[in-house]
Design a protein around this motif. Structure first.
Motif, PDB file in Angstrom:
ATOM      1  N   ASP A  18      16.692  -8.613 -38.155  1.00 44.40           N
ATOM      2  CA  ASP A  18      17.731  -9.222 -37.328  1.00 44.40           C
ATOM      3  C   ASP A  18      17.811  -8.627 -35.925  1.00 44.40           C
ATOM      4  O   ASP A  18      18.523  -9.161 -35.073  1.00 44.40           O
ATOM      5  CB  ASP A  18      19.104  -9.068 -38.002  1.00 44.40           C
ATOM      6  N   ARG A  23      12.885  -9.649 -33.071  1.00 42.56           N
ATOM      7  CA  ARG A  23      12.832 -11.078 -32.723  1.00 42.56           C
ATOM      8  C   ARG A  23      11.936 -11.307 -31.511  1.00 42.56           C
ATOM      9  O   ARG A  23      11.174 -12.282 -31.461  1.00 42.56           O
ATOM     10  CB  ARG A  23      14.237 -11.628 -32.479  1.00 42.56           C
ATOM     11  N   LYS A  26       8.340 -10.962 -32.722  1.00 41.80           N
ATOM     12  CA  LYS A  26       7.963 -12.149 -33.481  1.00 41.80           C
ATOM     13  C   LYS A  26       7.662 -13.311 -32.537  1.00 41.80           C
ATOM     14  O   LYS A  26       6.677 -14.037 -32.708  1.00 41.80           O
ATOM     15  CB  LYS A  26       9.090 -12.519 -34.455  1.00 41.80           C
ATOM     16  N   GLN A  27       8.481 -13.470 -31.508  1.00 42.56           N
ATOM     17  CA  GLN A  27       8.255 -14.529 -30.522  1.00 42.56           C
ATOM     18  C   GLN A  27       6.945 -14.293 -29.769  1.00 42.56           C
ATOM     19  O   GLN A  27       6.199 -15.234 -29.494  1.00 42.56           O
ATOM     20  CB  GLN A  27       9.424 -14.608 -29.537  1.00 42.56           C
TER      21      GLN A  27
END
Length: 119
Positions: A18, A23, A26-27
């Motif tokens: 989270d 994030r 991951k992007q």
């Protein structure tokens, strides 16, 4: 592992998933996946890394031309903005996880230190 430690480990896993740094990472991977040239460069670089790591683990000598190949691949990766960003984000995540591991290991380190001080 006790049930409470397992539950905390799962909470930590979810907190990592989270987190904004995860994030972003991951992007960055998704951005590489969508860019064919960057993906090929990335795959080549990872293949070289894995080959050298496997040789190192076996205790085999890494040849000068293999080192040169790895350096050239790294230079190419660093010239690609998407790959350079990915590498920076991976390094940040790795440093964060190393810090988490350091914190988690404190009780054992203190236990070992107290044992040695008892001598």
């Amino acid at each position: 592992m006790s049930l409470s430690l397992q539950a905390l480990a799962r909470q930590l896993e979810q907190a990592i998933r989270d987190s904004e740094p995860f994030r972003e990472l991951k992007q960055a991977y998704e951005d590489i996946r969508r860019d064919e040239a960057a993906y090929r460069m990335f795959a080549n670089f990872r293949d070289i890394q894995l080959r050298l790591h496997e040789k190192q683990m076996r205790g085999a000598a890494i040849l000068p031309d293999e080192i040169e190949q790895a350096q050239k691949a790294m230079a190419l990766v660093q010239q690609n903005a998407k790959l350079a960003r990915l590498m920076a984000l991976e390094q940040q995540m790795s440093m964060t996880l190393a810090e988490v591991q350091h914190i988690a290991m404190k009780p054992l380190e203190e236990l070992h230190r107290s044992m040695m001080e008892g001598d």
